[in-house]
Design an enzyme around this catalytic site. Structure first.
Site, PDB file in Angstrom:
ATOM      1  N   GLU A  93      78.533  65.240  58.920  1.00 15.70           N
ATOM      2  CA  GLU A  93      77.897  65.850  60.083  1.00 15.70           C
ATOM      3  C   GLU A  93      78.328  67.297  60.289  1.00 15.70           C
ATOM      4  OE1 GLU A  93      76.812  62.351  63.098  1.00 15.70           O
ATOM      5  OE2 GLU A  93      78.953  62.657  62.988  1.00 15.70           O
ATOM      6  N   CYS A 106      80.440  73.987  63.741  1.00 12.70           N
ATOM      7  CA  CYS A 106      81.588  73.169  63.344  1.00 12.70           C
ATOM      8  C   CYS A 106      81.170  72.402  62.093  1.00 12.70           C
ATOM      9  CB  CYS A 106      81.912  72.222  64.502  1.00 12.70           C
ATOM     10  SG  CYS A 106      83.233  71.069  64.122  1.00 12.70           S
ATOM     11  N   CYS A 113      87.941  60.889  55.900  1.00 15.19           N
ATOM     12  CA  CYS A 113      89.239  61.566  55.817  1.00 15.19           C
ATOM     13  C   CYS A 113      90.291  60.508  55.536  1.00 15.19           C
ATOM     14  CB  CYS A 113      89.556  62.280  57.128  1.00 15.19           C
ATOM     15  SG  CYS A 113      91.120  63.193  57.064  1.00 15.19           S
ATOM     16  N   CYS A 117      94.563  59.651  61.189  1.00 17.75           N
ATOM     17  CA  CYS A 117      95.084  59.907  62.536  1.00 17.75           C
ATOM     18  C   CYS A 117      94.525  58.831  63.459  1.00 17.75           C
ATOM     19  CB  CYS A 117      94.700  61.307  63.007  1.00 17.75           C
ATOM     20  SG  CYS A 117      95.349  62.572  61.899  1.00 17.75           S
ATOM     21  N   CYS A 120      91.306  59.424  65.843  1.00 15.82           N
ATOM     22  CA  CYS A 120      90.165  60.152  65.287  1.00 15.82           C
ATOM     23  C   CYS A 120      89.190  59.185  64.617  1.00 15.82           C
ATOM     24  CB  CYS A 120      90.679  61.176  64.268  1.00 15.82           C
ATOM     25  SG  CYS A 120      89.366  61.966  63.320  1.00 15.82           S
ATOM     26  N   CYS A 340      84.660  66.778  69.433  1.00 18.42           N
ATOM     27  CA  CYS A 340      85.763  66.702  68.459  1.00 18.42           C
ATOM     28  C   CYS A 340      86.181  65.263  68.228  1.00 18.42           C
ATOM     29  CB  CYS A 340      87.027  67.369  68.990  1.00 18.42           C
ATOM     30  SG  CYS A 340      86.855  69.066  69.371  1.00 18.42           S
TER      31      CYS A 340
END
Ligand code: SAH
Ligand code: SF4
Length: 366
Positions: A93, A106, A113, A117, A120, A340
């Site tokens: 995205e 962004c 990933c 974390c 996230c 975010c």
């Protein structure tokens, strides 16, 4: 797979070398870049000042291929989000955030990933693959087209932040050439203060970054002590806070930068107490550091909650009183999950599952 070279993957020196390998002079590379990035033209037939036989060679050996748009959404505050195809079953995205004085894109650096974390949603999905340089550059190219940019118009995208899906420094090899194209005056010609790389703290790659490129650096800190940071950002077990901060100051020294922006996600009852604000102040006082407090953005399945507005503003005031420059990030694109940490794309066929506590021994590509 196409044997053609995707020109969006080549920063200026590589494009010059490639033109020379075709028997053309290096200034052809400058002409090509001007068509690609200044005029937003991707069809070789339209590049009218290129010699006819050079265009014929391009048609045979080169391509300008952009990520395919699967869907796009617009939030009530004007924020836009696009879902882009990585392959038949994977997607990533990008998000455009309009503000009165700037337009920020962004972008993503990976499909998923591996850094896991805990707060996230990208991390919670695991990792599929690195994006190529052309896919990273292609995001800015495509967004300009989608936003209706025409040559000669004022810029629509004034800032690019690598804060979408993925850890950019875990894809160092492809991210650096993309950053070079963002900064190049024949590329997107963005100011180095308006191109931001955000990292969760891959310390060895931060030292390498300091050797090769000057951009704005953002670092995901999220906790003032190692015990908590290791729970939130597992890579901390490998590169604890003291080591991370050294790498930050080194980057600023080497690149003559102004300051590092530390991101700090505000999690209710986890990292938002007055003692934690004091500990953060001790850590950063007198350093070239700014703090950006990010209200946590929830996603399905998370057990974290966003700190109350009151706790966030108190935290900020306490930092300010301690002499630390601190701001609160306004949450944008709430109604389309574009904020975010909410970017999920589509990550299937994970080649590396979540690393969690197994980050020791994690190898990242460099
Ligand atoms: N991998 C890089 C860049 C992508 S994440 C990094 O971690 O820095 C961009 C920022 O969003 C990081 O500061 C990250 O910690 C933050 N973030 C992740 N999930 C979030 C969430 N759910 N709410 C608010 N911020 C989040
Ligand atoms: Fe990866 Fe950044 Fe999300 Fe951590 S916060 S899992 S490093 S994208």
């Amino acid at each position: 797979m196409s044997a053609r070279v995707n020109l969006l993957g080549l920063p200026r020196p590589a494009l010059e070398a490639w033109c020379e390998s075709l028997g053309s002079r290096p200034f052809r590379a400058r002409q090509l870049m001007s068509w690609l990035y200044k005029r937003g033209v991707s069809e070789f037939e339209q590049m009218t000042d290129l010699a006819r036989d050079f265009r014929a060679q391009l048609a045979l050996q080169a391509e300008v291929t952009l990520p395919e748009i699967i869907s796009s959404q617009q939030a009530s505050d004007g924020t836009r989000k696009w879902l882009l195809r990585a392959d038949a079953s994977q997607a990533f995205e990008m998000v455009y955030i309009p503000e009165t004085d700037r337009g920020t894109l962004c972008i993503s650096s990976q499909v998923g990933c591996a850094l896991d974390c805990s707060f996230c949603s990208t991390g919670q999905q695991g990792f599929n693959r690195n994006l190529t340089t052309a896919e990273i550059v292609g995001q800015v190219w495509l967004a300009n087209r989608e936003l209706g940019f025409a040559p000669g118009d004022p810029r629509i995208i004034t800032n690019v932040v690598m804060m979408g899906m993925g850890e950019p420094l875990a894809n160092f090899r492809n991210v650096i050439p993309a950053l070079q194209i963002f900064l190049d005056d024949l590329g997107f010609d963005l100011s180095r203060r308006r191109v931001t790389l955000s990292t969760s703290g891959l310390v060895p790659q931060m030292y390498k970054l300091a050797e090769v490129i000057n951009v704005a650096l953002a670092v995901s800190l999220h906790a003032p002590d190692d015990e908590l940071r290791s729970q939130l950002v597992p890579i901390n077990k490998l590169h604890p806070i003291a080591e991370l901060l050294e790498a930050c100051w080194h980057y600023i020294d080497e690149q003559n930068g102004r300051s590092v922006t530390f991101e700090y996600v505000m999690l209710d009852g986890i990292n938002d107490s007055p003692e934690q604000a004091r500990a953060l102040t001790r850590l950063l006082r007198g350093r070239p550091a700014k703090l950006n407090l990010i209200p946590f953005n929830p996603f399905p399945g998370t057990h974290y909650r966003r700190s109350s507005d009151e706790a966030i503003w108190k935290f900020r005031d306490q930092l300010l009183r301690g002499g630390i420059m601190a701001t609160v990030r306004r949450t944008r694109g709430d109604d389309i999950d574009a904020a975010c940490g909410q970017l999920v794309g589509r990550v299937q066929d994970r080649t590396v599952v979540r690393l969690g506590s197994k980050t020791v021994g994690l190898r990242v590509e460099a």
